[in-house]
Every structure is written in structure tokens, then in C-alpha cells.
Design an enzyme around this catalytic site. Structure first.
Site, PDB file in Angstrom:
ATOM      1  N   ARG A 245       3.221   4.285   1.861  1.00 48.59           N
ATOM      2  CA  ARG A 245       4.417   3.896   1.121  1.00 48.59           C
ATOM      3  C   ARG A 245       3.956   3.119  -0.107  1.00 48.59           C
ATOM      4  NH1 ARG A 245       6.806   7.158   3.665  1.00 48.59           N
ATOM      5  NH2 ARG A 245       8.640   6.885   4.995  1.00 48.59           N
ATOM      6  N   GLU A 274      10.598   5.041  -6.370  1.00 47.57           N
ATOM      7  CA  GLU A 274      10.566   6.499  -6.378  1.00 47.57           C
ATOM      8  C   GLU A 274      11.929   6.989  -6.828  1.00 47.57           C
ATOM      9  OE1 GLU A 274       9.202   7.942  -2.581  1.00 47.57           O
ATOM     10  OE2 GLU A 274       7.240   7.012  -2.840  1.00 47.57           O
ATOM     11  N   HIS A 293       5.875  12.204  -3.754  1.00 52.10           N
ATOM     12  CA  HIS A 293       6.144  12.017  -2.316  1.00 52.10           C
ATOM     13  C   HIS A 293       6.345  13.383  -1.613  1.00 52.10           C
ATOM     14  CE1 HIS A 293       7.846   8.942   0.787  1.00 52.10           C
ATOM     15  NE2 HIS A 293       7.259   9.971   1.403  1.00 52.10           N
TER      16      HIS A 293
HETATM   17  P1  NDP Z   1       1.363   5.925  13.137  1.00 51.40           P
HETATM   18  O1  NDP Z   1       2.310   4.953  13.737  1.00 51.40           O
HETATM   19  O2  NDP Z   1       0.692   6.907  14.021  1.00 51.40           O
HETATM   20  O3  NDP Z   1       0.251   5.164  12.317  1.00 51.40           O
HETATM   21  C1  NDP Z   1       0.535   3.991  11.642  1.00 51.40           C
HETATM   22  C2  NDP Z   1      -0.756   3.302  11.379  1.00 51.40           C
HETATM   23  O4  NDP Z   1      -0.483   2.098  10.643  1.00 51.40           O
HETATM   24  C3  NDP Z   1      -1.499   2.913  12.648  1.00 51.40           C
HETATM   25  O5  NDP Z   1      -2.803   3.368  12.561  1.00 51.40           O
HETATM   26  C4  NDP Z   1      -1.456   1.395  12.612  1.00 51.40           C
HETATM   27  O6  NDP Z   1      -2.664   0.871  13.112  1.00 51.40           O
HETATM   28  C5  NDP Z   1      -1.402   1.147  11.101  1.00 51.40           C
HETATM   29  N1  NDP Z   1      -1.022  -0.232  10.847  1.00 51.40           N
HETATM   30  C6  NDP Z   1       0.082  -0.890  11.264  1.00 51.40           C
HETATM   31  N2  NDP Z   1       0.011  -2.173  10.876  1.00 51.40           N
HETATM   32  C7  NDP Z   1      -1.162  -2.307  10.198  1.00 51.40           C
HETATM   33  C8  NDP Z   1      -1.806  -3.377   9.561  1.00 51.40           C
HETATM   34  N3  NDP Z   1      -1.248  -4.590   9.531  1.00 51.40           N
HETATM   35  N4  NDP Z   1      -3.003  -3.145   8.942  1.00 51.40           N
HETATM   36  C9  NDP Z   1      -3.561  -1.922   8.963  1.00 51.40           C
HETATM   37  N5  NDP Z   1      -3.009  -0.866   9.586  1.00 51.40           N
HETATM   38  C10 NDP Z   1      -1.816  -1.057  10.176  1.00 51.40           C
HETATM   39  O7  NDP Z   1       2.193   6.674  11.995  1.00 51.40           O
HETATM   40  P2  NDP Z   1       1.858   8.034  11.230  1.00 51.40           P
HETATM   41  O8  NDP Z   1       0.393   8.178  11.120  1.00 51.40           O
HETATM   42  O9  NDP Z   1       2.640   9.128  11.834  1.00 51.40           O
HETATM   43  O10 NDP Z   1       2.512   7.714   9.798  1.00 51.40           O
HETATM   44  C11 NDP Z   1       2.013   6.642   9.025  1.00 51.40           C
HETATM   45  C12 NDP Z   1       2.864   6.410   7.790  1.00 51.40           C
HETATM   46  O11 NDP Z   1       2.631   7.428   6.840  1.00 51.40           O
HETATM   47  C13 NDP Z   1       4.371   6.437   7.996  1.00 51.40           C
HETATM   48  O12 NDP Z   1       4.847   5.204   8.486  1.00 51.40           O
HETATM   49  C14 NDP Z   1       4.895   6.746   6.619  1.00 51.40           C
HETATM   50  O13 NDP Z   1       5.118   5.549   5.915  1.00 51.40           O
HETATM   51  C15 NDP Z   1       3.742   7.495   5.958  1.00 51.40           C
HETATM   52  N6  NDP Z   1       4.052   8.901   5.732  1.00 51.40           N
HETATM   53  C16 NDP Z   1       4.061   9.383   4.449  1.00 51.40           C
HETATM   54  C17 NDP Z   1       4.287  10.711   4.205  1.00 51.40           C
HETATM   55  C18 NDP Z   1       4.302  11.242   2.830  1.00 51.40           C
HETATM   56  O14 NDP Z   1       5.032  12.180   2.563  1.00 51.40           O
HETATM   57  N7  NDP Z   1       3.490  10.702   1.918  1.00 51.40           N
HETATM   58  C19 NDP Z   1       4.561  11.659   5.290  1.00 51.40           C
HETATM   59  C20 NDP Z   1       4.522  11.051   6.600  1.00 51.40           C
HETATM   60  C21 NDP Z   1       4.268   9.719   6.788  1.00 51.40           C
HETATM   61  P3  NDP Z   1      -2.720   0.083  14.518  1.00 51.40           P
HETATM   62  O15 NDP Z   1      -1.580   0.554  15.340  1.00 51.40           O
HETATM   63  O16 NDP Z   1      -4.036   0.471  15.030  1.00 51.40           O
HETATM   64  O17 NDP Z   1      -2.602  -1.325  14.119  1.00 51.40           O
HETATM   65  C1  DGY Z   2       8.020  10.224   6.296  1.00 52.11           C
HETATM   66  O1  DGY Z   2       8.413  11.046   7.153  1.00 52.11           O
HETATM   67  O2  DGY Z   2       7.966   9.016   6.521  1.00 52.11           O
HETATM   68  C2  DGY Z   2       7.561  10.757   4.973  1.00 52.11           C
HETATM   69  O3  DGY Z   2       7.384   9.805   4.040  1.00 52.11           O
HETATM   70  C3  DGY Z   2       8.295  11.938   4.469  1.00 52.11           C
HETATM   71  O4  DGY Z   2       8.091  13.006   5.329  1.00 52.11           O
END
Ligand code: NDP
Ligand code: DGY
Length: 328
Positions: A245, A274, A293
Site C-alpha cells: 500500500r 491513488e 495498482h
Molecule cells: P498476508 O497477511 O499473507 O501477509 C502480510 C504480511 O505483512 C505478513 O508477512 C506479515 O508478517 C507482514 N507484516 C505485518 N505487520 C508487519 C510489520 N509490522 N512489519 C513487517 N511486516 C509486517 O497478506 P498477503 O500476502 O495476502 O497480502 C499482503 C498485502 O499486499 C495486502 O494487505 C495488500 O495491502 C497488498 N496487496 C496489494 C495488491 C496490489 O494490487 N498491489 C494485491 C494484493 C495485495 P508477519 O505476519 O510475519 O508479521
Molecule cells: C487487494 O486485494 O488488497 C489489492 O490491493 C487489490 O487486489
């Protein structure tokens, strides 16, 4: 005979056909929607959600106390067509006993694919190179012209080794990465084992990585995580990518780091705001690649997300287990 009471569902945008068809088949719901591809204005959203039992929203809809008040006591389920939930006031939602559905997993592959594309596009300077071909800047093959940085034998740092972070590492591994580093709230030894990834502090990840990819969720702890200090710790030759984000990055600090040669380049799929205004300083930089995005933007993925969002909503309204419920 009692008339059948339909549950009111409000959908904040046109959604892809599979999700829409699932809602249309629900005989126990009366579905209303904002019939546009553009975001619904606040006033229309408040009007639409009033009295609704279920809300299907997108990441562009801010669901805060004001909107929840406008919805009223009927609201039992919020289903977002996204995995990110930073647009939802979760404390307030929990207080009201509202269930939340979201769309993890189904977009992981598409988003990881985009992250790798963005990394390669940025580190090998593809937009600049394409532009040189078009504008006549390509005069001859020259030894150092249009050189960038390659992935082979490099150290890759991943901020957030969650679903998408791991899928990115899986895709990068065959490029001959020497070492993976990662950060998070705590180590994830099981997931990290596949890549022999080392859990490190954020400053160590910044200092030792050749490529940094931000794949964490946006929370109060990650807001502004990549700031002046972070960029100052990075190598001058390092490339930074954010698919998480926009608010995880301090964009003014990123601009300074890119313009001043503190880091080599950045690739951003997400920004604040955005859309990014077309006169934003980051858009003046050749070493900054910005996408609108599109991480999950494949036809198949968006259709599947819409179906999952619809099924989450319907299951929640019927008091059944949701396919993907966010534990509050
Ligand atoms: P997950 O919940 O699987 O992963 C989230 C990650 O964030 C975990 O590895 C967690 O690590 C980490 N995290 C949380 N707090 C912290 C912190 N303080 N410091 C460092 N790392 C942290 O979610 P997804 O992988 O499915 O998705 C991740 C994000 O990607 C979404 O929340 C969304 O914002 C973004 N996204 C963007 C998209 C786009 O179109 N660009 C599409 C899809 C998602 P841990 O639990 O080990 O602390
Ligand atoms: C999400 O799902 O959070 C992405 O940013 C868009 O797919």
C-alpha cells in the site's frame, strides 16, 4: 402466510460477472448497486447502505464509523473484494459484531507475477529503454548505455513474507538469487525454509539487500516504515519495489532518495493518493516506475475475487461459515 423478508445487500460498484451472477441468483436477497465503474460518492454510499444487512465493497470505499452509523443496526456482514483490509475500521466493526469477508489466496499468484514484472521492469530500466527507441535516443550499441542491475547472485529483501511475499520469493528463486532476507512481526521459520530466507531487522534488510520488495499489510506499525532513515540505510545501487500500500512509504523521502542518487530506482504499484496526480514529483523521475495498482488485475483473478466476495457475503448473511472470513 407471512411474506418472505428479503435481506438488503448493497454493492458499491459494478463487479465482474461471476460475482454478480452469484448475487443475482440469491433468492433471499434484494441486491442494489452503484451502477458505475467509478467510485461511489460518499453521500450515495451512505444512502445506499442505509438499512442494508450486507455490504459488498472495494478497497476504494472507506468503511468508517460514520458509514457504519449511516448503515444502522441491520448491517451484519461486510465483504470486501480485496485481501487488504486497511480501508475498514476493524475495531469499530468488531464492536458492532459485524462479520468481515475478504479475498486472500485467490490473488496471490497474479500479484506476485506483477511484483516480479515490476522488479525486472525497474531494475533493467525498460520504460526508459522503450522511450529511447521511440524518441531516437538509440544511436548505437554502447558498452554502458541503458545498463541496469541484474538479479543473479543478488540479495533480495522481502518486507512481509506472507502469502504474496512467499509467492514472490518462489518466482525469484530460479533467477539465481544468492540470499533472501525478510522482516515481519516475528520469524516464520517454516515458510522461510523453502528459500533459506533469513529473518533480520528492518535496518539490516535495508542495508544488505540489492533489491527490496514491500509485500506487507498496511497497519499502524507499517505506515511510513520506508522513510528517510530506511532509504539512507540502503545501498546506492539498490532497487526498491512496493506492491503493498502507498502509505507504507514516505513518498517525499522516496523522492529525495531517488532524485539525490541515494538509491538506484523504485517501482511502485501503489501510491498515496491513488490515482497519483499527473503533476506529482515522482512522475518526473526516470528512475521511478509507477503502475496504477494492477497487482491482481488479470481477468481470471478479478472474476474469482468477485465470486469469493459474493460467496463470503451470502454465507455471512445466512449465518453459515464464510469461505474466507477475517478473524476479528
Ligand atoms: P498476508 O497477511 O499473507 O501477509 C502480510 C504480511 O505483512 C505478513 O508477512 C506479515 O508478517 C507482514 N507484516 C505485518 N505487520 C508487519 C510489520 N509490522 N512489519 C513487517 N511486516 C509486517 O497478506 P498477503 O500476502 O495476502 O497480502 C499482503 C498485502 O499486499 C495486502 O494487505 C495488500 O495491502 C497488498 N496487496 C496489494 C495488491 C496490489 O494490487 N498491489 C494485491 C494484493 C495485495 P508477519 O505476519 O510475519 O508479521
Ligand atoms: C487487494 O486485494 O488488497 C489489492 O490491493 C487489490 O487486489
Amino acid at each position: 402466510m407471512n411474506p418472505v423478508r428479503l435481506m438488503k445487500v448493497f454493492v458499491t460498484r459494478r463487479i465482474p460477472p461471476e460475482g454478480w451472477a452469484a448475487l443475482a441468483r440469491a433468492a433471499d436477497c434484494q441486491v442494489e448497486h452503484w451502477d458505475s465503474d467509478e467510485p461511489i460518492p460518499d453521500k450515495e454510499l451512505e444512502r445506499g447502505v442505509a438499512g442494508a444487512h450486507g455490504l459488498l465493497c472495494l478497497l476504494t470505499d472507506r468503511v468508517d464509523k460514520r458509514l457504519l452509523d449511516a448503515a444502522g443496526a441491520n448491517l451484519k456482514v461486510i465483504s470486501t473484494m480485496s485481501v487488504g483490509v486497511d480501508h475498514l475500521a476493524l475495531d469499530e466493526i468488531k464492536k458492532r459484531g459485524i462479520r468481515v469477508g475478504y479475498t486472500p489466496d485467490v490473488l496471490t499468484d497474479a500479484t506476485a507475477e506483477l511484483a516480479v514484472s515490476l522488479l525486472l521492469t525497474t531494475c533493467r530500466r525498460l520504460p526508459e529503454a522503450i522511450e529511447e527507441v521511440r524518441n531516437g535516443g538509440w544511436t548505437s550499441w554502447k558498452p554502458l548505455w541503458m545498463c541496469g542491475y541484474g538479479l543473479t547472485q543478488s540479495t533480495v529483501g522481502i518486507i512481509g513474507l506472507g502469502r504474496i511475499g512467499q509467492a514472490i520469493a518462489q518466482r525469484l528463486k530460479p533467477f539465481g538469487i544468492q540470499k533472501f532476507l525478510y522482516t515481519g512481526r516475528q520469524p516464520r521459520p517454516q515458510e522461510a525454509a523453502e528459500f533459506q530466507a533469513e529473518f533480520v531487522s528492518t535496518p539490516k534488510l535495508a542495508a544488505e539487500s540489492d533489491f527490496i520488495i514491500v509485500a506487507c499489510s498496511l497497519t499502524p506499525a507499517t505506515k511510513g516504515l520506508c522513510n528517510k532513515d530506511f532509504f539512507q540505510q540502503m545501498k546506492k545501487t539498490a532497487v526498491f519495489v512496493n506492491i503493498s500500500r502507498g502509505d507504507v512509504v514516505n513518498q517525499d523521502d522516496l523522492y529525495q532518495a531517488l532524485a539525490g542518487g541515494q538509491i538506484a530506482a523504485a517501482g511502485l504499484d501503489v501510491t498515496t493518493p491513488e490515482p497519483l496526480p499527473t503533476n506529482h514529483p515522482l512522475l518526473t523521475l526516470k528512475n521511478c516506475v509507477i503502475l496504477p495498482h494492477i497487482g491482481s488485475a488479470t481477468y481470471g483473478t478479478r472474476n474469482t475475487m468477485s465470486l469469493l466476495a459474493a460467496n463470503n457475503l451470502l454465507a455471512g448473511l445466512r449465518g453459515e461459515p464464510m469461505p474466507s472470513e477475517l478473524k476479528l
